[in-house]
Design an enzyme around this catalytic site. Structure first.
Site: not given
Ligand SMILES: [Mg+2]
Length: 357
Positions: A113, A115, A300
């Site tokens: 991922d 961000d 996240d």
């Molecule tokens: Mg993220």
């Protein structure tokens, strides 16, 4: 490498055409049938309060942990809670040897991922730059392991942030996938939601207009989905954000809403998510045999859970949740923050150098 797959034909549960034959565009682009499934339950006008609750719970923090428990937790208590959580989601750094033992003799595929995983979460999403050190770490690991970036952002945007040609990129939560090389090369692009583009653009315009009325709200065009960031909106106005978005979406039953970290995301009613993107990429890479492949996904966000769940079903792979606070996840392991992600990438490189297949 061409993006291709032996995936089964798409199953469309809603027979109503939108404005042209479904999946026509990407079927024409690729020797692949996606398996994309339209959700049978469209967006259903949920109560705004439900959305507000989801907005509040979308980004658990130490403060929230404290508030939810009703106990004024000290920094030490928070640290203890995190340590207890680590028992269930062990650090991928301290468990690295164990992970590599499971991967022995197998090929690894890496999915990252962007961000909050490669870059820090910042107030202005346009400024979520990754460090040069992180870029070097990703570049290095991609020399040894097929690596893809999977983000909710537009593919162009995340490609611009990462700036590495040698990776696979899946933007718009996997609805816009490109292999290494140049855009436009035959078989190099996969866009299962192309036919939704006119509708998404219409909604984008409306959301941009309403965002002007809410201080701090920011709308981001992610091509096949639209993000409404409320990170900088005062909490007392979050309900207004939810109400405004609801008012627009009720005119678009073929669009749905999902929640990320301080962001509402408008997406097509299409069963295509980061998990499907991982499945698609594994097949494209010829790495879909769980007996000799170990896919690793690091992310996240709530939207990364689809990928974690897919890897559990896949059997041979595992998810790594990036979080500095305890939260439930379908991941197997955890890393605290992007700096630990970078350490993990470096360990992968060291391992590959010392024991190449
Ligand atoms: Mg993220």
């Amino acid at each position: 490498m061409d993006i291709k797959s032996n995936h089964s034909a798409p199953i469309l549960t809603d027979p109503t055409p939108i404005n042209k034959p479904r999946l026509g565009l990407y079927d024409a682009l690729l020797p692949y049938s996606s398996g994309a499934v339209f959700l049978t339950v469209p967006w259903k006008n949920p109560a705004v309060n439900n959305w507000l609750d989801a907005m509040k719970s979308s980004s658990p923090t130490h403060q929230k942990l404290t508030k939810d428990s009703g106990i004024d937790m000290s920094a030490n208590d928070v640290a203890v809670a995190y340590c207890n959580w680590l028992v269930k989601y062990p650090s991928a750094l301290t468990s690295f040897e164990h992970i590599m033992n499971n991967a022995k003799g197998k090929r690894i595929a890496l999915f990252l991922d962007y961000d909050g995983t490669l870059s820090p979460i910042v107030d202005n999403p346009d400024l979520a730059f990754m460090s040069d050190a992180m870029r070097a770490a990703v570049k290095n690991v991609a020399k040894y392991i097929p690596t893809a970036i999977i983000s909710g952002r537009s593919r162009d945007k995340v490609h611009e942030f990462v700036g590495l040609q040698e990776l696979y990129y899946a933007g718009s939560h996997g609805m816009d996938i490109m292999g290494p090389g140049k855009e436009g090369e035959e078989g190099n692009l996969f866009q299962p939601a192309s036919e939704f583009l006119p509708m998404i653009n219409e909604v984008l315009k409306s959301l941009v207009e309403i965002a002007k009325e809410i201080k701090g709200a920011k709308v981001e065009n992610n091509k096949f989905c639209v993000s409404v960031h409320y990170r900088n909106v005062e909490e007392k106005n979050w309900q207004t954000v939810a109400q405004y978005v609801e008012n627009i979406l009720k005119h678009y039953p073929r669009l749905r809403l999902t929640h990320g970290r301080k962001v509402l995301e408008v997406r097509p009613v299409l069963k295509w998510d980061k998990g499907k993107a991982v499945e698609f990429l594994l097949e494209s890479l010829g790495l879909s045999n769980c007996d000799d492949v170990v896919p690793i996904y690091v992310g996240d966000d709530r939207t990364d859970e689809d990928a974690f769940k897919f890897l559990r079903e896949f059997g041979g792979g595992f998810g790594i949740l990036v979080s500095c606070a305890p939260k439930e996840s379908s991941a197997f392991y955890s890393l605290r923050d992007p700096s630990e992600v970078m350490e993990f990438l470096k360990l992968l490189v060291m391992n590959k150098k010392s024991s190449p297949l």
